[in-house]
Design a protein around this motif. Structure first.
Motif, PDB file in Angstrom:
ATOM      1  N   ILE A 136       0.761  -1.084   0.097  1.00  0.00           N
ATOM      2  CA  ILE A 136       0.016   0.101   0.267  1.00  0.00           C
ATOM      3  C   ILE A 136       0.931   1.163   0.028  1.00  0.00           C
ATOM      4  O   ILE A 136       0.605   2.142  -0.795  1.00  0.00           O
ATOM      5  CB  ILE A 136      -0.893   0.117   1.084  1.00  0.00           C
ATOM      6  CG1 ILE A 136      -2.084  -1.051   1.036  1.00  0.00           C
ATOM      7  CG2 ILE A 136      -1.745   1.406   1.123  1.00  0.00           C
ATOM      8  CD1 ILE A 136      -3.203  -1.214   2.218  1.00  0.00           C
ATOM      9  N   LEU A 137       1.873   1.362   0.948  1.00  0.00           N
ATOM     10  CA  LEU A 137       2.927   2.518   0.887  1.00  0.00           C
ATOM     11  C   LEU A 137       3.543   2.390  -0.300  1.00  0.00           C
ATOM     12  O   LEU A 137       3.940   3.841  -0.933  1.00  0.00           O
ATOM     13  CB  LEU A 137       3.850   2.265   1.910  1.00  0.00           C
ATOM     14  CG  LEU A 137       3.291   2.229   3.692  1.00  0.00           C
ATOM     15  CD1 LEU A 137       4.221   1.999   4.548  1.00  0.00           C
ATOM     16  CD2 LEU A 137       2.713   3.905   3.762  1.00  0.00           C
ATOM     17  N   ILE A 138       3.871   1.584  -0.692  1.00  0.00           N
ATOM     18  CA  ILE A 138       4.838   1.592  -2.354  1.00  0.00           C
ATOM     19  C   ILE A 138       3.600   2.133  -3.293  1.00  0.00           C
ATOM     20  O   ILE A 138       4.113   2.919  -4.152  1.00  0.00           O
ATOM     21  CB  ILE A 138       5.159  -0.017  -2.636  1.00  0.00           C
ATOM     22  CG1 ILE A 138       6.262  -0.339  -1.873  1.00  0.00           C
ATOM     23  CG2 ILE A 138       5.562   0.172  -4.128  1.00  0.00           C
ATOM     24  CD1 ILE A 138       6.587  -1.807  -2.101  1.00  0.00           C
ATOM     25  N   VAL A 139       2.503   1.704  -3.404  1.00  0.00           N
ATOM     26  CA  VAL A 139       1.599   2.139  -4.397  1.00  0.00           C
ATOM     27  C   VAL A 139       1.073   3.662  -4.226  1.00  0.00           C
ATOM     28  O   VAL A 139       1.192   4.351  -5.218  1.00  0.00           O
ATOM     29  CB  VAL A 139       0.219   1.269  -4.453  1.00  0.00           C
ATOM     30  CG1 VAL A 139      -0.898   2.078  -5.091  1.00  0.00           C
ATOM     31  CG2 VAL A 139       0.331  -0.104  -4.892  1.00  0.00           C
ATOM     32  N   LEU A 140       1.097   4.075  -2.995  1.00  0.00           N
ATOM     33  CA  LEU A 140       0.920   5.298  -2.689  1.00  0.00           C
ATOM     34  C   LEU A 140       1.902   6.253  -3.118  1.00  0.00           C
ATOM     35  O   LEU A 140       1.746   7.458  -3.948  1.00  0.00           O
ATOM     36  CB  LEU A 140       0.570   5.467  -1.106  1.00  0.00           C
ATOM     37  CG  LEU A 140      -0.925   5.220  -0.590  1.00  0.00           C
ATOM     38  CD1 LEU A 140      -0.889   5.263   0.993  1.00  0.00           C
ATOM     39  CD2 LEU A 140      -1.871   6.288  -1.228  1.00  0.00           C
ATOM     40  N   THR A 141       3.216   5.988  -2.808  1.00  0.00           N
ATOM     41  CA  THR A 141       4.340   6.917  -3.005  1.00  0.00           C
ATOM     42  C   THR A 141       4.645   6.732  -4.712  1.00  0.00           C
ATOM     43  O   THR A 141       4.843   7.827  -5.246  1.00  0.00           O
ATOM     44  CB  THR A 141       5.703   6.047  -2.443  1.00  0.00           C
ATOM     45  OG1 THR A 141       5.199   5.980  -0.973  1.00  0.00           O
ATOM     46  CG2 THR A 141       6.850   7.126  -2.584  1.00  0.00           C
ATOM     47  N   ALA A 142       4.402   5.597  -5.289  1.00  0.00           N
ATOM     48  CA  ALA A 142       4.513   5.534  -6.808  1.00  0.00           C
ATOM     49  C   ALA A 142       3.414   6.205  -7.496  1.00  0.00           C
ATOM     50  O   ALA A 142       3.761   7.237  -8.398  1.00  0.00           O
ATOM     51  CB  ALA A 142       4.513   4.207  -7.182  1.00  0.00           C
ATOM     52  N   ARG A 143       2.349   6.183  -7.035  1.00  0.00           N
ATOM     53  CA  ARG A 143       1.125   7.142  -7.666  1.00  0.00           C
ATOM     54  C   ARG A 143       1.273   8.658  -7.469  1.00  0.00           C
ATOM     55  O   ARG A 143       1.024   9.443  -8.272  1.00  0.00           O
ATOM     56  CB  ARG A 143      -0.226   6.917  -7.027  1.00  0.00           C
ATOM     57  CG  ARG A 143      -1.527   7.513  -7.725  1.00  0.00           C
ATOM     58  CD  ARG A 143      -1.385   7.271  -9.107  1.00  0.00           C
ATOM     59  NE  ARG A 143      -1.745   5.919  -9.607  1.00  0.00           N
ATOM     60  CZ  ARG A 143      -1.282   5.338 -10.601  1.00  0.00           C
ATOM     61  NH1 ARG A 143      -0.702   6.024 -11.437  1.00  0.00           N
ATOM     62  NH2 ARG A 143      -1.680   4.082 -10.866  1.00  0.00           N
ATOM     63  N   PHE A 144       2.036   8.950  -6.247  1.00  0.00           N
ATOM     64  CA  PHE A 144       2.124  10.305  -5.992  1.00  0.00           C
ATOM     65  C   PHE A 144       3.367  10.763  -7.002  1.00  0.00           C
ATOM     66  O   PHE A 144       3.033  12.166  -7.608  1.00  0.00           O
ATOM     67  CB  PHE A 144       2.539  10.566  -4.562  1.00  0.00           C
ATOM     68  CG  PHE A 144       3.207  11.999  -4.241  1.00  0.00           C
ATOM     69  CD1 PHE A 144       2.257  12.945  -4.163  1.00  0.00           C
ATOM     70  CD2 PHE A 144       4.436  12.384  -4.059  1.00  0.00           C
ATOM     71  CE1 PHE A 144       2.927  14.334  -3.742  1.00  0.00           C
ATOM     72  CE2 PHE A 144       4.906  13.388  -3.853  1.00  0.00           C
ATOM     73  CZ  PHE A 144       4.114  14.560  -3.615  1.00  0.00           C
ATOM     74  N   LEU A 145       4.355  10.256  -7.282  1.00  0.00           N
ATOM     75  CA  LEU A 145       5.438  10.444  -7.894  1.00  0.00           C
ATOM     76  C   LEU A 145       5.089  10.342  -9.455  1.00  0.00           C
ATOM     77  O   LEU A 145       5.831  11.203 -10.233  1.00  0.00           O
ATOM     78  CB  LEU A 145       6.699   9.802  -7.902  1.00  0.00           C
ATOM     79  CG  LEU A 145       7.469   9.952  -6.251  1.00  0.00           C
ATOM     80  CD1 LEU A 145       8.376   8.616  -5.912  1.00  0.00           C
ATOM     81  CD2 LEU A 145       8.058  11.170  -6.254  1.00  0.00           C
TER      82      LEU A 145
END
Length: 340
Positions: free
Chosen positions: A193-202
């Protein structure tokens, strides 16, 4: 035994030697200035010739205190030279310089990547993802928190980064803004979830597919920004049931991947507005006759699917074709549909 970056070890040794040298230059200059009462330039000169043991003549006759101080500096200079020489010898004899050169080469290769894929988590799922990307001829970067895995991957020539895919600096190092997609394949759902959130933000337009170990996290991963979420157990169960209930259909899809030695794959191909296919029907395009490629379905620019594809289907800009054929022929169709 904790993992230590060889480049960090070598850099630390040279930094230590350099720091000691600066300290000795400072102490020597201050010492000569106050002991021998000479100018700042002469003090620096005396310190340099003493530490380097070149044997040039002193600028002034040394007092007893100055001689003792000079002996101290000579011992320090010789010790520092010995430490530096041993560090350099250990550095080159251990092969660390080769590792550092290889690391710089890999970093340069990662910086040159574009339209590549990022695999976060090199566990059981991540390994298969990497194998499939490799078989597809796609460029990729692996991110994992296990130092031993990263060391093994880099030794085998893979582009791999040590760290967590949930950290912005790690994803930026993997060139996420230039990437085509990301796979979050760690075994921990909260980490994914953290990976997806960070990737989507970037990268708001990035294609993100995540693994989930439980149904409870599927919706959360979608809300976090994943385009697709797969549950390995669910996919395995679906395949097992298909083989039990519809064995012939399952066998067909297994066999279709290798017909007469020619690998067949299903590919999505976007029709560009500059393509010569625009405005033609499938029958007029002669895709089937000339390329031996079958169009299974197409997705219209408004997102609706057309499954009843026939010879009268008109090809338009922005349409995505779902095509079945050999890699070579699909590549030819891609060049026609999306000319550069």
């Amino acid at each position: 035994m904790p993992y230590t970056d060889p480049q960090h070890r070598s850099s630390k040794k040279f930094q230590t030697a350099f720091s000691i040298l600066i300290l000795l230059l400072f102490l020597g200059t201050i010492g000569y200035k106050f002991i021998e009462k000479i100018s700042l330039l002469d003090s620096i000169y005396m310190t340099v010739i003493t530490l380097s043991t070149v044997g040039y003549k002193e600028v002034v006759p040394l007092s007893p205190e100055g001689k003792i101080f000079t002996i101290f500096l000579i011992i320090c200079g010789v010790s520092l030279a010995g430490y530096s020489a041993s560090s350099a010898l250990a550095y080159f004899s251990s092969g660390e310089w080769k590792e550092n050169a290889e690391r710089k080469r890999r970093t340069k290769m990662i910086q040159q990547l574009k339209n590549h894929y990022i695999v976060c988590g090199y566990g059981r799922t991540g390994r298969y993802v990497v194998e499939e990307l490799k078989s597809e001829g796609q460029s990729y970067v692996i991110i994992d928190t296990d130092p031993e895995k990263i060391a093994h991957l880099t030794a085998s020539g893979e582009l791999a980064i040590l760290g967590s895919g949930s950290e912005e600096e790690i994803l930026c190092e993997a060139k996420i803004k230039e990437a085509a997609g990301l796979a979050a394949t760690t075994s921990i759902d909260k980490e994914n979830i953290l990976i997806v959130l960070t990737a989507r933000f970037l990268n708001p337009s990035l294609q993100i597919v995540s693994r989930a170990s439980s149904k409870n996290f599927e919706d959360k991963l979608i809300k976090a920004g994943a385009n697709r979420v797969l549950l390995p157990q669910k996919v395995s169960a679906w395949r097992i049931v298909s083989m039990l209930v519809r064995p012939e259909v399952a066998d067909f899809f297994c066999e279709v991947a290798n017909v007469e030695g020619t690998e067949l794959v299903v590919e999505q191909i976007l029709v560009d507005k500059r393509s010569s296919l625009v405005g033609q029907t499938l029958a007029q395009s002669q895709i089937r006759n000339n390329l031996n490629v079958t169009i299974l379905a197409c997705k219209l620019p408004d997102g609706t699917w057309t499954h009843s594809v026939g010879g009268k289907t008109v090809l338009c800009p922005g349409m995505t074709l779902i095509a079945l054929g050999s890699r070579e022929n699909l590549h030819k169709l891609l060049k026609i549909a999306n000319p550069q």
